[in-house]
Structures are given as structure tokens and as C-alpha cells.
Write an enzyme that holds these catalytic residues in place. Structure first.
Site, PDB file in Angstrom:
ATOM      1  N   ARG A   1     -13.938   4.466   5.572  1.00  0.00           N
ATOM      2  CA  ARG A   1     -13.061   3.687   6.458  1.00  0.00           C
ATOM      3  C   ARG A   1     -13.834   2.564   7.176  1.00  0.00           C
ATOM      4  O   ARG A   1     -13.921   2.513   8.392  1.00  0.00           O
ATOM      5  CB  ARG A   1     -12.368   4.583   7.477  1.00  0.00           C
ATOM      6  CG  ARG A   1     -11.711   5.818   6.910  1.00  0.00           C
ATOM      7  CD  ARG A   1     -10.546   5.520   5.975  1.00  0.00           C
ATOM      8  NE  ARG A   1      -9.380   4.932   6.577  1.00  0.00           N
ATOM      9  CZ  ARG A   1      -8.427   5.625   7.200  1.00  0.00           C
ATOM     10  NH1 ARG A   1      -8.571   6.910   7.367  1.00  0.00           N
ATOM     11  NH2 ARG A   1      -7.378   5.010   7.700  1.00  0.00           N
TER      12      ARG A   1
ATOM     13  N   ASP B   1      -0.349   6.994   0.658  1.00  0.00           N
ATOM     14  CA  ASP B   1       0.004   8.075   1.588  1.00  0.00           C
ATOM     15  C   ASP B   1       0.935   9.101   0.947  1.00  0.00           C
ATOM     16  O   ASP B   1       1.148  10.168   1.518  1.00  0.00           O
ATOM     17  CB  ASP B   1       0.637   7.511   2.856  1.00  0.00           C
ATOM     18  CG  ASP B   1      -0.369   6.740   3.689  1.00  0.00           C
ATOM     19  OD1 ASP B   1       0.052   5.958   4.566  1.00  0.00           O
ATOM     20  OD2 ASP B   1      -1.572   6.887   3.438  1.00  0.00           O
TER      21      ASP B   1
ATOM     22  N   ARG C   1      -0.371  14.750  13.607  1.00  0.00           N
ATOM     23  CA  ARG C   1      -0.720  13.349  13.890  1.00  0.00           C
ATOM     24  C   ARG C   1       0.351  12.410  13.346  1.00  0.00           C
ATOM     25  O   ARG C   1       0.546  11.320  13.849  1.00  0.00           O
ATOM     26  CB  ARG C   1      -2.065  12.984  13.242  1.00  0.00           C
ATOM     27  CG  ARG C   1      -3.261  13.648  13.895  1.00  0.00           C
ATOM     28  CD  ARG C   1      -4.550  13.139  13.292  1.00  0.00           C
ATOM     29  NE  ARG C   1      -4.609  11.672  13.323  1.00  0.00           N
ATOM     30  CZ  ARG C   1      -5.551  10.971  12.707  1.00  0.00           C
ATOM     31  NH1 ARG C   1      -6.496  11.592  12.019  1.00  0.00           N
ATOM     32  NH2 ARG C   1      -5.562   9.656  12.771  1.00  0.00           N
TER      33      ARG C   1
HETATM   34  C1  EPZ Z   1      -3.435   2.002   7.005  1.00  0.00           C
HETATM   35  O1  EPZ Z   1      -4.782   2.378   7.189  1.00  0.00           O
HETATM   36  C2  EPZ Z   1      -2.607   3.237   7.314  1.00  0.00           C
HETATM   37  N1  EPZ Z   1      -2.835   3.630   8.701  1.00  0.00           N
HETATM   38  C3  EPZ Z   1      -3.003   4.372   6.374  1.00  0.00           C
HETATM   39  O2  EPZ Z   1      -2.152   5.485   6.642  1.00  0.00           O
HETATM   40  C4  EPZ Z   1      -2.761   3.906   4.936  1.00  0.00           C
HETATM   41  O3  EPZ Z   1      -3.194   4.922   4.044  1.00  0.00           O
HETATM   42  C5  EPZ Z   1      -3.548   2.622   4.666  1.00  0.00           C
HETATM   43  O4  EPZ Z   1      -3.189   1.615   5.636  1.00  0.00           O
HETATM   44  C6  EPZ Z   1      -3.275   2.058   3.282  1.00  0.00           C
HETATM   45  O5  EPZ Z   1      -1.911   1.828   3.119  1.00  0.00           O
HETATM   46  C7  EPZ Z   1      -2.207   2.950   9.698  1.00  0.00           C
HETATM   47  O6  EPZ Z   1      -1.463   2.016   9.452  1.00  0.00           O
HETATM   48  C8  EPZ Z   1      -2.463   3.432  11.087  1.00  0.00           C
HETATM   49  P1  EPZ Z   1      -6.667  -0.233   4.876  1.00  0.00           P
HETATM   50  P2  EPZ Z   1      -5.955   1.259   7.182  1.00  0.00           P
HETATM   51  O7  EPZ Z   1      -7.460  -1.061   5.817  1.00  0.00           O
HETATM   52  O8  EPZ Z   1      -5.451   0.012   7.765  1.00  0.00           O
HETATM   53  C9  EPZ Z   1     -10.906  -0.472   2.896  1.00  0.00           C
HETATM   54  C10 EPZ Z   1      -1.632   7.731   7.165  1.00  0.00           C
HETATM   55  O9  EPZ Z   1      -1.766   8.802   6.539  1.00  0.00           O
HETATM   56  N2  EPZ Z   1     -11.310  -1.316   4.039  1.00  0.00           N
HETATM   57  O10 EPZ Z   1      -5.525  -0.850   4.144  1.00  0.00           O
HETATM   58  O11 EPZ Z   1      -7.161   1.880   7.772  1.00  0.00           O
HETATM   59  C11 EPZ Z   1     -10.675   0.975   3.279  1.00  0.00           C
HETATM   60  O12 EPZ Z   1     -11.888   1.697   3.309  1.00  0.00           O
HETATM   61  C12 EPZ Z   1      -2.752   6.692   7.146  1.00  0.00           C
HETATM   62  O13 EPZ Z   1      -0.610   7.405   7.833  1.00  0.00           O
HETATM   63  C13 EPZ Z   1     -12.538  -1.978   3.996  1.00  0.00           C
HETATM   64  O14 EPZ Z   1     -13.285  -1.857   3.029  1.00  0.00           O
HETATM   65  O15 EPZ Z   1      -6.154   1.071   5.609  1.00  0.00           O
HETATM   66  C14 EPZ Z   1      -9.749   1.452   2.192  1.00  0.00           C
HETATM   67  O16 EPZ Z   1     -10.530   1.821   1.064  1.00  0.00           O
HETATM   68  C15 EPZ Z   1      -3.946   7.158   6.323  1.00  0.00           C
HETATM   69  N3  EPZ Z   1     -12.909  -2.756   5.044  1.00  0.00           N
HETATM   70  C16 EPZ Z   1      -8.931   0.205   1.851  1.00  0.00           C
HETATM   71  O17 EPZ Z   1      -9.627  -0.902   2.420  1.00  0.00           O
HETATM   72  C17 EPZ Z   1     -12.107  -2.923   6.143  1.00  0.00           C
HETATM   73  O18 EPZ Z   1     -12.495  -3.666   7.069  1.00  0.00           O
HETATM   74  C18 EPZ Z   1      -7.540   0.192   2.435  1.00  0.00           C
HETATM   75  O19 EPZ Z   1      -7.686   0.421   3.822  1.00  0.00           O
HETATM   76  C19 EPZ Z   1     -10.857  -2.256   6.171  1.00  0.00           C
HETATM   77  C20 EPZ Z   1     -10.472  -1.462   5.105  1.00  0.00           C
END
Ligand code: EPZ
Length: 417
Positions: free
Chosen positions: A121, A304, A396
Site C-alpha cells: 500500500r 474488492d 470496518r
Molecule cells: C481504494 O484503496 C479502496 N479504499 C480500496 O478498498 C480498493 O480496493 C482500492 O481503492 C482499489 O479499488 C478506499 O477507497 C478507502 P489504490 P486505495 O490507490 O486508494 C498501488 C476496501 O476493501 N498504489 O487504487 O488505497 C497500490 O499499492 C478497500 O474497501 C501505489 O503503488 O487503492 C495498489 O497496488 C480495500 N502507489 C494499487 O495502486 C500509490 O501512491 C491500487 O491502489 C497508491 C497506490
């Protein structure tokens, strides 16, 4: 730490209404810290992640109060610039208060985020975007200190369509001097909902829900009232509950368009899904067929729902290949499903699921919000009784899940430690 005790084998029947979207409320509550006026947010789910972000807002000096299922936020009193570490580590989305605090007072400090156990993350895209908006960012001692006497509009290309980074930068850019273009933005419905809230406050945003979002900075924002969209992931979870239990459920208060990916895959698996006005009726037609699933950013199949879908595929006819392209390690539920008799082999970012005629009840543990949901779904179909532990993960993101499933005929009860 509590658990859910489930006795499987009952087909679920009836109607269930979904809550407001947790993943829409969290960025909106963070954005309510932007100066200019109070916010009244309707259709807020009573889930622990929401309680946590409210604690963060309160600790920063905001006045927050529940009014039924609405939450009123008055950030006028926000003075402190340091969000409490324990809270931010508890929930990743709390990190997204950094940008609004920066827009508000030119300086903010926050600890590095925690969150679910679904990979590292990182927050590099958030930091890169804030720096492009003119913030000086120092990382150290597990915290980030950001300073920005003035935020300036910029052009940011996101290496990948990160939901959180798209939201964080869109919010922060609303009060920057000049125009910001966010390219390769995420297109999730929750981003469109956040943009609607920001527009209600006077922000000038176009392109939310597409790969290119344009934000024209304004000098001030006002008060706003906003109603959050329905939770498409809770809705999808109940759709799969109908399929895995062999029943028929009307999932009400949804936007069917937001569930296209899940609907398509369930239909491919032989499940009947009828779309109505604001509701979906899902009917199992015997044992589901095995289908391949690849998670992708919206409008692809949502990550999700990967774990809940894997629970369904564990009892499907045939073999399915489930590939998780969004997170690098979101298979913690596999070992737990195998304790219930599932036949799953992980190979890199894919899991090969050989469907079995049935699962057997067992004692298992939730490892994140959606893994917990998947185990509850598997227990509904399993022969005998299961106990799903570490249920605080489930709390959560799901409000009153056991009550809703019970009202549909499930034999489920919560057991507090
Ligand atoms: C949001 O998380 C959701 N959470 C997650 O839901 C959801 O799984 C995810 O989006 C993907 O749809 C909320 O909205 C609170 P991302 P987020 O940034 O924003 C990588 C649930 O169960 N990444 O789209 O943290 C990351 O590691 C939760 O409700 C980077 O590399 O997800 C991942 O592999 C779990 N650098 C991918 O991007 C960054 O700076 C997608 O993550 C940010 C992310």
C-alpha cells in the site's frame, strides 16, 4: 475481537437494502476539512472506518455530529495540523486528510498510513502529486511533513490509476492557483461522487469518472449538503450471497450501472441477474459454472469482490482462474477457504480454483474486510457450522451484516470474545 458463527445450507430469500458507499464517504469526510463552510453528508454507513475518520477529524479540531444517518462536519475550529498516528495507522484513508490540511493552513504533518493486509500500500503517487502541486514534502520517523505556502495548479500523470491518489489530488487542487490536470486518473464511481460533493461546495471540476480530470482552482469554497451513492461492493457481496446459497435476493437501493462487472461475471456463471429501477434481483439456478475472473480498475471487475467471487468459484462446476492485477498480494483468504475444503492453488498473481460440490464448516479467520466477507459467504454454503474470527475486519466495511443475512434466512450470529 469477535466472531461470526454460521450454520450453512440455507438458501437466502428476500430483500436487502444497501448502505451508502464507505469508499465514497471516507474521501468526502477528509475533503470536509477544506475551508469555506460546513458540510452535511447524508446516507453515511455506520462502519468502523467511518468512525475512525470521524475521530481523526475531531482530533484535528473539527466539530462532527451524527444526525440520523447523516454526518455534519464543521471544520471551522480545525487548528492542529498533526493527525494522530494511532488513527492514521489504523486506516489508510485517514492519510487523505493531508492535502485538505495543506490547502487549509499551508502546513500539515501526518503519520504514514496503515490499512488492510493486502500488500505494501505505498503512497508514492500521493506524494508525487502533492509535490507537483507545490508542496515541500519531508518523510521521516514514520511521518510526512508537508509545507505549501501556496498550492499551484499543475499537470500530474499517475503511473497507475490509483483511486486514493486521484481523490487526494483532486481534493487538494480545488484551492490551488490555476488549473490542475490529472492524467491516467482512476474512474471509480466514488471519484464521481466525491467530485459532485466538491462541486456542491463551489469547486470547478470536469472529467471525474474519466481518465483525465481537470480542476480549475478557486479562491474559496462554501458549505454543502451531499447524499452519498450506494455501496456497490456491499451490493455485490449480497449478489454473491444469493448465488452461493442457492437462493433469490432482491438487492435494493443500488445503481445497477456500478455493478456491471459483477453482473456480467455472475451471468456468465449461470446466475440470473435482473436489473430493475434502483435494484437487482439475483437468483441462483443450481450450482454455478466456473468462470475466469481478472480484477481491473473500474469499470473492470472490482478487486474488492475478488475474494467473495473466489468463495463462489470454490463450489462451482469446473475450474476457474482468478487473477488479481490491482494489489500485489490479495490472496490471504485462500488458506482460510482451503480449511473449508476449497481446492485452490496460487501461482503468482493468479489462483487456480477447482470447484468442489460443497465445502465443510470450519474455524477460520478474517484477514481483511473483503476476505472476511468471502469467508462468511463460504460458510453460508458449507455443510455444518463455521466460525469466522477476527470479525473486526468485517466491521470496518459492512454495517450489520449478520442482521441483514439473518433477515434473508441465514443461520448466523455474532459471538463477542
Ligand atoms: C481504494 O484503496 C479502496 N479504499 C480500496 O478498498 C480498493 O480496493 C482500492 O481503492 C482499489 O479499488 C478506499 O477507497 C478507502 P489504490 P486505495 O490507490 O486508494 C498501488 C476496501 O476493501 N498504489 O487504487 O488505497 C497500490 O499499492 C478497500 O474497501 C501505489 O503503488 O487503492 C495498489 O497496488 C480495500 N502507489 C494499487 O495502486 C500509490 O501512491 C491500487 O491502489 C497508491 C497506490
Amino acid at each position: 475481537m469477535g466472531s461470526m458463527v454460521v450454520r450453512g445450507g440455507r438458501a437466502l430469500e428476500g430483500r436487502v437494502a444497501v448502505e451508502g458507499a464507505k469508499n465514497s464517504v471516507l474521501p468526502i469526510l477528509a475533503a470536509s476539512l477544506l475551508p469555506g463552510g460546513p458540510s452535511l453528508i447524508h446516507n453515511v454507513p455506520a462502519v468502523n472506518d467511518v468512525f475512525t475518520v470521524i475521530e481523526v477529524l475531531t482530533s484535528l479540531g473539527a466539530r462532527v455530529e451524527w444526525r440520523g444517518t447523516a454526518v455534519a462536519v464543521d471544520a471551522g475550529g480545525v487548528g492542529s495540523r498533526q493527525a494522530p498516528e494511532a488513527l492514521v495507522r489504523r486506516m489508510r484513508a485517514a492519510f487523505w486528510v493531508l492535502g485538505p490540511l495543506l490547502a487549509r493552513s499551508g502546513q500539515a504533518a501526518i503519520s504514514l498510513p496503515g490499512g488492510c493486509a493486502i500488500g505494501s500500500r505505498p503512497i508514492d503517487l500521493h506524494v508525487k502529486g502533492l509535490a507537483a502541486l507545490g508542496a515541500d514534502i519531508e518523510c521521516g520517523h514514520g511521518s510526512i511533513l508537508a509545507r505549501a505556502p501556496r498550492l499551484r495548479g499543475t499537470r500530474v500523470y499517475l503511473d497507475l490509476p490509483s483511486v486514493g491518489a486521484t481523490e487526494h489530488l483532486m481534493v487538494t487542487a480545488t484551492l490551488a492557483e490555476g488549473t490542475t490536470i490529472i492524467e491516467n486518473a482512476a474512474e471509480e464511481p466514488e471519484i464521481v461522487d466525491l467530485a459532485a460533493y466538491l462541486a456542491a461546495r463551489g469547486a470547478r471540476i470536469s472529467g471525474a469518472g474519466t481518465r483525465v480530470i481537470r480542476v480549475e482552482g478557486v479562491t474559496e469554497l462554501g458549505a454543502a449538503e451531499h447524499t452519498v451513492i450506494p455501496d456497490r461492493i456491499e451490493a455485490g457481496t449480497f449478489m454473491i450471497a444469493a448465488a452461493i446459497s442457492g437462493g433469490e435476493i432482491e438487492v435494493a437501493g443500488v445503481i445497477p450501472e456500478h455493478l456491471k462487472g459483477a453482473t456480467a461475471k455472475l451471468r456468465e456463471a449461470g446466475v440470473t441477474v435482473e436489473e430493475g429501477e434502483g435494484q437487482l434481483t439475483v437468483r441462483a439456478t443450481g450450482r454455478p459454472r466456473a468462470v475466469d475472473v481478472k480484477t481491473l480498475p473500474y469499470p473492470g471487475f472490482p478487486t474488492d469482490l475478488q475474494a467473495p467471487m473466489m468463495a463462489l468459484m470454490a463450489v462451482a462446476e469446473g475450474t476457474s482462474l482468478i487473477t488479481e492485477t490491482v494489489f500485489e498480494s490479495r490472496f490471504a483468504h485462500v488458506d482460510e477457504l482451503k480449511r473449508m475444503g476449497a481446492d485452490i492453488v496460487i501461482e503468482g498473481r493468479s489462483a487456480l480454483v477447482r470447484g468442489r460440490p460443497g465445502l465443510t464448516g470450519a474455524s477460520v479467520r478474517a484477514t481483511d474486510i473483503r476476505a472476511g466477507a468471502a469467508l462468511i459467504l463460504a460458510a453460508l454454503a458449507a455443510e455444518g457450522s463455521s466460525e469466522v474470527g477476527a470479525i473486526h475486519h468485517l466491521d470496518r466495511g459492512y454495517a450489520g451484516l449478520e442482521h441483514k443475512l439473518h433477515s434473508l434466512g441465514a443461520d448466523i450470529r455474532r459471538r463477542e470474545d
